[in-house]
Design an enzyme around this catalytic site. Structure first.
Site, PDB file in Angstrom:
ATOM      1  N   ALA A  33       0.467  -1.098   0.351  1.00 33.02           N
ATOM      2  CA  ALA A  33       0.099   0.012  -0.183  1.00 33.02           C
ATOM      3  C   ALA A  33       1.271   1.278   0.079  1.00 33.02           C
ATOM      4  O   ALA A  33       1.872   1.021   0.255  1.00 33.02           O
ATOM      5  CB  ALA A  33      -1.077  -0.045   1.554  1.00 33.02           C
ATOM      6  N   ASP A  34       0.564   2.106  -1.005  1.00 31.84           N
ATOM      7  CA  ASP A  34       0.993   3.871  -0.538  1.00 31.84           C
ATOM      8  C   ASP A  34       1.054   4.128   0.733  1.00 31.84           C
ATOM      9  O   ASP A  34       0.310   3.612   1.852  1.00 31.84           O
ATOM     10  CB  ASP A  34      -0.037   4.808  -1.390  1.00 31.84           C
ATOM     11  CG  ASP A  34       1.631   5.845  -1.981  1.00 31.84           C
ATOM     12  OD1 ASP A  34       2.672   6.139  -1.175  1.00 31.84           O
ATOM     13  OD2 ASP A  34       1.178   6.192  -2.746  1.00 31.84           O
ATOM     14  N   CYS A  35       1.873   4.884   1.579  1.00 29.31           N
ATOM     15  CA  CYS A  35       2.343   5.312   3.328  1.00 29.31           C
ATOM     16  C   CYS A  35       0.795   6.013   3.635  1.00 29.31           C
ATOM     17  O   CYS A  35       0.265   6.488   2.755  1.00 29.31           O
ATOM     18  CB  CYS A  35       3.504   5.846   2.924  1.00 29.31           C
ATOM     19  SG  CYS A  35       4.761   5.113   1.709  1.00 29.31           S
TER      20      CYS A  35
ATOM     21  N   SER B  10      -1.903   4.499   3.514  1.00 32.28           N
ATOM     22  CA  SER B  10      -2.938   4.066   2.993  1.00 32.28           C
ATOM     23  C   SER B  10      -4.541   3.747   3.743  1.00 32.28           C
ATOM     24  O   SER B  10      -5.507   3.515   3.291  1.00 32.28           O
ATOM     25  CB  SER B  10      -3.573   3.781   1.605  1.00 32.28           C
ATOM     26  OG  SER B  10      -2.371   4.531   0.391  1.00 32.28           O
TER      27      SER B  10
END
Length: 748
Positions: free
Chosen positions: A261-263, A265
């Site tokens: 996951a993008d940070c 998210s």
């Protein structure tokens, strides 16, 4: 250690990973699935690991896995991705990846780098205002995908082991990550931010544009990681969408690696001040994402809440185990447990080498785009132009040339320094800062221009204008930069060359129309060697051959549609124009793929210009209807779904590229396909292949292409099907008149 199963190198990675996971308790497991630093487990000798490192255009100091010290103070900093993409040079993209991974491995050996790099960014550019254009490969999804494949292969591939019978066990030099899926190209625009934005996307646009580079990155690049984005797509957070994570990436495309996951998210899914999807608690959110197929959290929600979620019965511990196995297999492929003897010797001597620095300079030169050259003023003759006025807020740029997701460079060569090698320079900043809020320094600049044989104006943007979490509101030069350009041009004794240092396009129509501005160059953000490259081009040591990877729209384009409108095709009921060269037919400052040279080229096709592709259908292959502009036209078989075809038909092209001028140069040959007329919603044309070729003056070179009919001639219909239409397709070569007519027909 010999008694520990996961250390037995005779066993397959999957067996070793299972043994390792089976030794861990639930608390230990969840702490290896997030918070960036995975904790050591001394009782069976498992060391800690830092997952997050970045290598977008060089080893970066972003992320916690890589850092610079006195031992390794810097690494080679290449031009930003949008600049390098303008070279349209596949082998260059791959070569940069190889250098970056060599330096990354050397830093890992020295304890200053990681093995898992969350790069590249392969989101196509939909809107010219997007702040992260600098990180991307432009607006064409095929070009973006080809860039991603070549860069990923450069980062990951070990020579001789590029392809193995079992891709899941293929050893890796470093691990790359293609990000951010999907439909992510809005950061922070007029109080709409990426963490809460719900992108309303049609299936047609999703398949045709937003997912295509990711499919190429997984299928062709064999990337070992992908990253989901902050935003929702059609009301579902991408990191909690099982259709994307499980069905598409894992089952259909066969991802060999992990999904991250993008940070933060996951955190935004349950945070009341942000998305708060479905009213989720943290335990609900981690259950949703894990079951959807998300393996790793760049954040702390998995470590904090996943154990509770399992104990509350919201998710199965077996799902935790599955994700951990994906993570550990990637680390095993990297030699994290066993070592990598072929990279053991890499160290400080392999970072910032002369060869690497020269490649950064070559990348900077190849990406420069010549936009205007009135009266063939460029290149300048150093014997005739001995005094140079170097003017502008970016004339002495250093760090601004690096863009974002950068590391500490080996060195800087500013434009001022680069031009100093060619003559006496008079420097004037022209503006009190890049935003140029007032005209207090313009007089000094005009005085400098009056004294010089030639004037070089360096204007543009930096990270204060275009960056992550900061989209633009307009397409103009910042502040009073235009005033600076106009007044200096009016005062200049000699020819004026305008150098535009930006990521996205800017409306410089005023400069195109100013007869005193004899040359215009776009130089992106050209990295540590940028100043040297710019000067080399201006004085003819290098003949520019770059092409714009994005359309440069006129300033009023942004007044015609909001950034939140995701459709690529025109929205007629709202008066929205189309987006990108594929669907926009209005006036532009410069079109996609535009670029001039100091020489001239002609193309000559040496293969047949009329090709027939008859395809015989069996009783399980069926015709597919298409929406036509003229409903009175009847076609016996309008199209067939690509997945129903064997797709073995090929079209061979041989192009003779003739350099008709008196200077050596490089030409970018771009091959477009145009679908048959009369089908609703098709693009005007679309890139299906390209190649950059060097041709000596008065010489020619042959370039060969082999186009797969299904891949190069398919369209995506309004239902999201990839189909091959019957009828007359056209294969075109750049802006030349050379083309091939391809007639596709189906018969039972």
């Amino acid at each position: 250690m010999s008694d520990i199963g996961y250390c037995d190198t005779s066993l397959p990675y999957e067996v070793r990973a299972k043994d390792l996971v089976d030794r861990m308790n639930l608390t230990e497991k969840v702490h290896w699935m997030g918070d960036n630093v995975s904790k050591p487990i001394p009782r069976f000798r498992l060391p800690k690991y830092q997952w997050w490192s970045e290598a977008l255009h060089g080893v970066a100091h972003v992320g916690r896995g890589t850092f610079f010290t006195e031992l390794v103070p810097g690494a080679t900093s290449f031009p930003t991705v949008i600049h390098t993409t303008a070279s349209f040079n596949k082998s260059l993209w791959n070569a940069i990846g190889k250098v970056v991974s060599t330096e990354a491995r050397a830093m890992y050996n020295l304890g200053q780098g990681g093995l898992t790099y969350w790069s590249p960014n392969i989101n196509p550019v939909r809107d010219p205002r997007w702040g992260r254009i600098t990180e991307t490969s432009g607006e064409d999804p095929f070009v973006v995908g080809v860039y991603g494949v070549n860069y990923v292969r450069g980062l990951q591939d070990i020579e001789g082991q590029e392809h193995t019978a079992d891709p899941g066990s293929r050893p890796l030099k470093v691990s790359a990550c293609c990000k951010h899926f999907a439909a992510y190209d809005l950061d922070n625009w007029k109080k709409v931010n990426r963490q809460t934005f719900d992108a309303q996307v049609t299936e047609q646009d999703m398949v045709e544009t937003f997912l295509r580079p990711f499919e190429m990155c997984v299928r062709d690049g064999d990337v070992s990681s992908v990253m989901c984005s902050f935003n929702k797509v059609n009301k579902v957070p991408t990191c909690a969408d099982p259709f994307l994570l499980k069905k598409t990436f894992r089952e259909e495309w066969k991802l060999n690696g992990y999904i991250v996951a993008d940070c933060d998210s996951i955190e935004v899914m349950h945070n009341d001040n942000k998305m708060n999807w479905l009213g989720d608690t943290p335990e609900d959110a981690v259950a949703q994402t894990l079951k959807a197929g998300l393996d790793l959290d760049c954040g702390d929600t998995y470590p904090k809440s996943l154990e509770k979620s399992v104990k509350q019965g919201k998710v199965n511990e077996a799902d935790v185990d599955k994700s951990l196995k994906y993570l550990f297999v990637v680390l095993m492929r990297l030699g994290f447990f066993d070592g990598s003897p072929s990279f053991k010797s890499l160290g400080k001597k392999d970072i910032c080498t002369q060869e690497h620095v020269e490649l950064a300079g070559q990348a900077a030169r190849e990406g420069i785009v010549l936009l205007n050259n009135v009266d063939a003023t460029l290149p300048l003759n150093p014997e005739a132009f001995k005094t140079l006025a170097i003017i502008g807020p970016l004339a002495n740029a250093t760090k601004q040339m690096l863009g974002n997701y950068e590391g500490n460079p080996c060195r800087y060569v500013s434009p001022l320094s680069g031009f100093s090698a060619f003559g006496e320079v008079i420097y004037a900043e022209g503006c009190p800062g890049l935003n140029c809020p007032n005209d207090t320094k313009i007089t000094e600049a005009t005085e400098a221009a009056k004294q010089a044989d030639a004037t070089i104006l360096v204007v543009g943007t930096d990270l204060s204008i275009e960056r992550e979490d900061h989209d633009r509101n307009d397409l103009l030069l910042p502040g009073l930069q235009q005033d600076l350009v106009e007044q200096v041009a009016n005062a200049s004794k000699g020819p004026v060359i305008l150098v535009v240092m930006t990521a996205g396009g800017v409306d410089i129509s005023f400069a195109k129309d100013d007869n005193k501005i004899k040359g215009i160059l776009w130089v992106g953000h050209p990295g540590q060697e940028g100043g040297r490259a710019i000067a080399d081009v201006v004085f003819g040591k290098y003949n520019p051959g770059g092409r714009l990877p994005v359309t440069w729209y006129t300033a009023d384009y942004v007044d015609k549609l909001p950034m939140t409108s995701m459709q690529l095709r025109p929205v007629e009921e709202k008066g929205y124009p189309g987006r990108t060269y594929k669907f926009f037919n209005g006036s532009t400052v410069y079109p996609f793929a535009y670029g001039l040279s100091y020489t001239s080229f002609n193309y000559k096709l040496t293969t047949p210009t009329n090709v027939s592709i008859p395809i015989k259908l069996n009783n399980t292959q069926h015709c597919h209807e298409l929406e036509l502009t003229d409903t009175s036209v009847q076609q016996p078989c309008p199209s067939v779904v690509v997945n129903d075809l064997t797709c073995e038909d090929k079209i061979a092209l041989e192009v003779e590229v003739q350099n008709t001028g008196d200077k050596d140069g490089s030409e970018v040959v771009i091959v477009y396909s145009k679908p048959p007329d009369g089908i609703v919603g098709t693009p005007f044309q679309q890139v299906v292949e390209f190649e950059r070729v060097f041709v000596a003056a008065k010489q020619s070179q042959k370039v060969n292409f082999e186009l797969n009919v299904c891949k190069s001639l398919n369209i995506v219909d309004s239902s999201g099907y990839k189909v091959l239409p019957s009828g007359l397709h056209k294969i075109m070569l750049g802006t030349s008149s050379e083309q091939i007519d391809v007639n596709v027909s189906f018969a039972s």
